[in-house]
Motif scaffolding. Structure first.
Motif, PDB file in Angstrom:
ATOM      1  N   HIS A 129     -14.189   4.822  -6.328  1.00  0.00           N
ATOM      2  CA  HIS A 129     -14.934   4.001  -5.365  1.00  0.00           C
ATOM      3  C   HIS A 129     -16.434   4.066  -5.660  1.00  0.00           C
ATOM      4  O   HIS A 129     -17.134   3.042  -5.636  1.00  0.00           O
ATOM      5  CB  HIS A 129     -14.648   4.487  -3.948  1.00  0.00           C
ATOM      6  CG  HIS A 129     -15.465   3.806  -2.889  1.00  0.00           C
ATOM      7  ND1 HIS A 129     -15.268   2.511  -2.503  1.00  0.00           N
ATOM      8  CD2 HIS A 129     -16.515   4.254  -2.148  1.00  0.00           C
ATOM      9  CE1 HIS A 129     -16.137   2.175  -1.563  1.00  0.00           C
ATOM     10  NE2 HIS A 129     -16.908   3.216  -1.329  1.00  0.00           N
ATOM     11  N   ARG A 130     -16.920   5.268  -5.954  1.00  0.00           N
ATOM     12  CA  ARG A 130     -18.334   5.439  -6.266  1.00  0.00           C
ATOM     13  C   ARG A 130     -18.709   4.668  -7.533  1.00  0.00           C
ATOM     14  O   ARG A 130     -19.817   4.147  -7.654  1.00  0.00           O
ATOM     15  CB  ARG A 130     -18.647   6.928  -6.461  1.00  0.00           C
ATOM     16  CG  ARG A 130     -20.134   7.248  -6.624  1.00  0.00           C
ATOM     17  CD  ARG A 130     -20.346   8.705  -6.897  1.00  0.00           C
ATOM     18  NE  ARG A 130     -19.785   9.096  -8.186  1.00  0.00           N
ATOM     19  CZ  ARG A 130     -19.785  10.340  -8.656  1.00  0.00           C
ATOM     20  NH1 ARG A 130     -20.287  11.323  -7.924  1.00  0.00           N
ATOM     21  NH2 ARG A 130     -19.268  10.612  -9.833  1.00  0.00           N
ATOM     22  N   LYS A 131     -17.755   4.540  -8.469  1.00  0.00           N
ATOM     23  CA  LYS A 131     -18.002   3.792  -9.705  1.00  0.00           C
ATOM     24  C   LYS A 131     -17.795   2.285  -9.531  1.00  0.00           C
ATOM     25  O   LYS A 131     -18.004   1.521 -10.467  1.00  0.00           O
ATOM     26  CB  LYS A 131     -17.067   4.292 -10.813  1.00  0.00           C
ATOM     27  CG  LYS A 131     -17.322   5.729 -11.248  1.00  0.00           C
ATOM     28  CD  LYS A 131     -16.302   6.170 -12.280  1.00  0.00           C
ATOM     29  CE  LYS A 131     -16.405   5.356 -13.553  1.00  0.00           C
ATOM     30  NZ  LYS A 131     -15.419   5.741 -14.570  1.00  0.00           N
ATOM     31  N   GLY A 132     -17.357   1.876  -8.340  1.00  0.00           N
ATOM     32  CA  GLY A 132     -17.118   0.466  -8.084  1.00  0.00           C
ATOM     33  C   GLY A 132     -15.853  -0.063  -8.717  1.00  0.00           C
ATOM     34  O   GLY A 132     -15.742  -1.261  -8.989  1.00  0.00           O
ATOM     35  N   GLU A 133     -14.859   0.817  -8.928  1.00  0.00           N
ATOM     36  CA  GLU A 133     -13.637   0.401  -9.625  1.00  0.00           C
ATOM     37  C   GLU A 133     -12.435   0.228  -8.702  1.00  0.00           C
ATOM     38  O   GLU A 133     -11.348  -0.083  -9.184  1.00  0.00           O
ATOM     39  CB  GLU A 133     -13.312   1.398 -10.738  1.00  0.00           C
ATOM     40  CG  GLU A 133     -14.336   1.404 -11.859  1.00  0.00           C
ATOM     41  CD  GLU A 133     -13.920   2.261 -13.039  1.00  0.00           C
ATOM     42  OE1 GLU A 133     -12.722   2.576 -13.161  1.00  0.00           O
ATOM     43  OE2 GLU A 133     -14.798   2.629 -13.843  1.00  0.00           O
ATOM     44  N   LEU A 134     -12.609   0.447  -7.396  1.00  0.00           N
ATOM     45  CA  LEU A 134     -11.517   0.148  -6.464  1.00  0.00           C
ATOM     46  C   LEU A 134     -11.691  -1.298  -6.016  1.00  0.00           C
ATOM     47  O   LEU A 134     -12.383  -1.589  -5.052  1.00  0.00           O
ATOM     48  CB  LEU A 134     -11.542   1.107  -5.269  1.00  0.00           C
ATOM     49  CG  LEU A 134     -11.199   2.564  -5.547  1.00  0.00           C
ATOM     50  CD1 LEU A 134     -11.073   3.334  -4.240  1.00  0.00           C
ATOM     51  CD2 LEU A 134      -9.909   2.697  -6.342  1.00  0.00           C
ATOM     52  N   ASP A 135     -11.047  -2.203  -6.736  1.00  0.00           N
ATOM     53  CA  ASP A 135     -11.319  -3.624  -6.548  1.00  0.00           C
ATOM     54  C   ASP A 135     -10.240  -4.370  -5.772  1.00  0.00           C
ATOM     55  O   ASP A 135     -10.265  -5.593  -5.672  1.00  0.00           O
ATOM     56  CB  ASP A 135     -11.514  -4.302  -7.908  1.00  0.00           C
ATOM     57  CG  ASP A 135     -10.338  -4.056  -8.856  1.00  0.00           C
ATOM     58  OD1 ASP A 135      -9.220  -3.830  -8.358  1.00  0.00           O
ATOM     59  OD2 ASP A 135     -10.549  -4.081 -10.079  1.00  0.00           O
ATOM     60  N   SER A 136      -9.255  -3.640  -5.243  1.00  0.00           N
ATOM     61  CA  SER A 136      -8.161  -4.314  -4.551  1.00  0.00           C
ATOM     62  C   SER A 136      -7.700  -3.499  -3.358  1.00  0.00           C
ATOM     63  O   SER A 136      -7.618  -2.269  -3.429  1.00  0.00           O
ATOM     64  CB  SER A 136      -6.977  -4.532  -5.503  1.00  0.00           C
ATOM     65  OG  SER A 136      -5.841  -5.010  -4.794  1.00  0.00           O
ATOM     66  N   ARG A 137      -7.387  -4.199  -2.277  1.00  0.00           N
ATOM     67  CA  ARG A 137      -6.790  -3.524  -1.124  1.00  0.00           C
ATOM     68  C   ARG A 137      -5.267  -3.544  -1.199  1.00  0.00           C
ATOM     69  O   ARG A 137      -4.595  -2.975  -0.345  1.00  0.00           O
ATOM     70  CB  ARG A 137      -7.270  -4.197   0.169  1.00  0.00           C
ATOM     71  CG  ARG A 137      -8.783  -4.059   0.377  1.00  0.00           C
ATOM     72  CD  ARG A 137      -9.219  -4.688   1.681  1.00  0.00           C
ATOM     73  NE  ARG A 137     -10.673  -4.689   1.799  1.00  0.00           N
ATOM     74  CZ  ARG A 137     -11.333  -5.180   2.842  1.00  0.00           C
ATOM     75  NH1 ARG A 137     -10.666  -5.714   3.844  1.00  0.00           N
ATOM     76  NH2 ARG A 137     -12.653  -5.159   2.870  1.00  0.00           N
ATOM     77  N   MET A 138      -4.745  -4.209  -2.214  1.00  0.00           N
ATOM     78  CA  MET A 138      -3.288  -4.263  -2.392  1.00  0.00           C
ATOM     79  C   MET A 138      -2.794  -3.179  -3.335  1.00  0.00           C
ATOM     80  O   MET A 138      -1.602  -2.907  -3.402  1.00  0.00           O
ATOM     81  CB  MET A 138      -2.869  -5.628  -2.948  1.00  0.00           C
ATOM     82  CG  MET A 138      -3.064  -6.771  -1.982  1.00  0.00           C
ATOM     83  SD  MET A 138      -1.987  -8.147  -2.381  1.00  0.00           S
ATOM     84  CE  MET A 138      -2.324  -8.371  -4.120  1.00  0.00           C
ATOM     85  N   PHE A 139      -3.697  -2.578  -4.119  1.00  0.00           N
ATOM     86  CA  PHE A 139      -3.277  -1.542  -5.061  1.00  0.00           C
ATOM     87  C   PHE A 139      -4.324  -0.441  -5.104  1.00  0.00           C
ATOM     88  O   PHE A 139      -5.514  -0.705  -5.251  1.00  0.00           O
ATOM     89  CB  PHE A 139      -3.091  -2.102  -6.472  1.00  0.00           C
ATOM     90  CG  PHE A 139      -2.830  -1.030  -7.499  1.00  0.00           C
ATOM     91  CD1 PHE A 139      -1.557  -0.498  -7.645  1.00  0.00           C
ATOM     92  CD2 PHE A 139      -3.858  -0.526  -8.296  1.00  0.00           C
ATOM     93  CE1 PHE A 139      -1.317   0.509  -8.557  1.00  0.00           C
ATOM     94  CE2 PHE A 139      -3.617   0.478  -9.214  1.00  0.00           C
ATOM     95  CZ  PHE A 139      -2.337   0.995  -9.351  1.00  0.00           C
ATOM     96  N   LEU A 140      -3.858   0.788  -4.963  1.00  0.00           N
ATOM     97  CA  LEU A 140      -4.711   1.954  -5.148  1.00  0.00           C
ATOM     98  C   LEU A 140      -4.181   2.749  -6.325  1.00  0.00           C
ATOM     99  O   LEU A 140      -2.958   2.950  -6.454  1.00  0.00           O
ATOM    100  CB  LEU A 140      -4.703   2.848  -3.898  1.00  0.00           C
ATOM    101  CG  LEU A 140      -5.655   2.471  -2.760  1.00  0.00           C
ATOM    102  CD1 LEU A 140      -5.452   3.413  -1.579  1.00  0.00           C
ATOM    103  CD2 LEU A 140      -7.104   2.511  -3.216  1.00  0.00           C
TER     104      LEU A 140
END
Length: 325
Positions: A129-140
């Protein structure tokens, strides 16, 4: 008409599963029918329901906005907050799809009833998240393998849906080689293989070896009997010390507490592993077990050095050994 661009982390998801994630309140049979009839297109073209989406693909769903709004009720739309979650992880390897981390002993891999916030996977999520790589709420991103709280070593994380699927398939097909090191009680003179079946007692969080009974004539297996699972463990001694032996273990199957149970069954419980017959060693009152090497089916191999406590125990037991890097 609904339009959505596939994000990098969503890449690798099959079309029907992706649409199902978008519209969890819509009948699965109707989703298949929409794809077959061309009401769901990728980059303006019809695709099979098993098509694997790629980052940047434009998904078009020919559906009224109100109908889509109703169908998407229940979709993952809550924003996860990471304020206060630690981000310090020991990264062994990372690329756009795969993250390999070295988990310390004492840290859970996943949340449970005793700890929800500070676990290996929550730290990974906060780090990404800090790197800005959590780009989807459908997949973690998720782990493909799990280590016990007091087991240290390598954990594989699929950063994309496609990579996670490939890792899980490799593990299920046993195409991924996993090696551990541990210290066992006694002198282990030669290597060998344990193939004893295992059963779980979830209430006591214990695993036990199945003792083969003498089958009575006409006897039938009880329907309420615990599920017996095949398990195979290869072991080889690396070096002996004062009453203990450093051992490398290759885990063929991956049952809960498999190494601890199998080594106890041959009379060599793990140092400090009180639950499975081991004796405390100074302040060490848990298994000394480290997942030190993983070889993927694509030829890549990852290793993790021994943690300080493990090295300290080796010195105290008179074992002088260094793992290859």
């Amino acid at each position: 008409m609904i339009t959505r661009i596939v994000t990098p982390s969503e890449s690798g998801k099959r079309l029907h599963r992706y649409v199902r994630n978008l519209m969890p309140n819509y009948p699965l049979g109707q989703i298949y029918k929409m794809i077959e009839q061309g009401k769901v297109k990728v980059n303006g073209k019809r695709k099979k329901d098993t098509y694997e989406l790629a980052a940047g693909d434009e998904l078009t769903i020919h559906m009224e906005d109100e109908a889509y709004k109703e169908a998407s009720i229940g979709a993952a739309d809550k924003k996860v907050k990471y304020a206060g979650v630690k981000t310090d992880i020991d990264v062994v390897y990372e690329d756009a799809e795969l993250l390999v981390v070295n988990k310390p002993a004492g840290l859970l891999t996943h949340p449970d009833q005793t700890e929800q916030k500070d676990t290996m996977i929550t730290r990974v999520h906060a780090y990404l998240h800090r790197k800005g790589e959590l780009d989807s709420r459908m997949f973690l991103p998720a782990t493909a393998n799990r280590l016990d709280r007091n087991t240290s070593g390598l954990v594989l994380v699929g950063k994309t849906a496609g990579m996670l699927h490939r890792l899980n398939q490799a593990i299920q097909k046993r195409e991924l080689d996993k090696y551990y090191v541990t210290v066992v009680e006694g002198r282990l003179a030669a290597g060998g293989t344990v193939t004893a079946k295992l059963v779980r007692d979830e209430s006591g969080n214990r695993t036990r070896v199945v003792k083969e009974p003498d089958a009575a004539p006409g006897s039938e297996e009880r329907s309420d009997a615990p599920v017996e699972k095949d398990a195979t463990t290869h072991y080889r001694p690396l070096q002996a010390g004062r009453g203990y032996t450093l051992v490398e273990i290759e885990l063929i199957s991956g049952r809960t507490h498999q190494i601890r149970t199998h080594m106890q069954s041959i009379g060599h419980p793990l140092l400090g592993d009180i639950k499975y017959g081991g004796k405390p060693f100074g302040d060490v009152r848990h298994q000394l077990l480290h997942a030190w090497k993983i070889a993927l089916d694509d030829g890549r191999t990852f290793t993790a050095p021994l943690p300080p406590l493990f090295r300290s125990v080796l010195r105290r037991t008179g074992i002088d050994f260094s793992l290859p890097t």
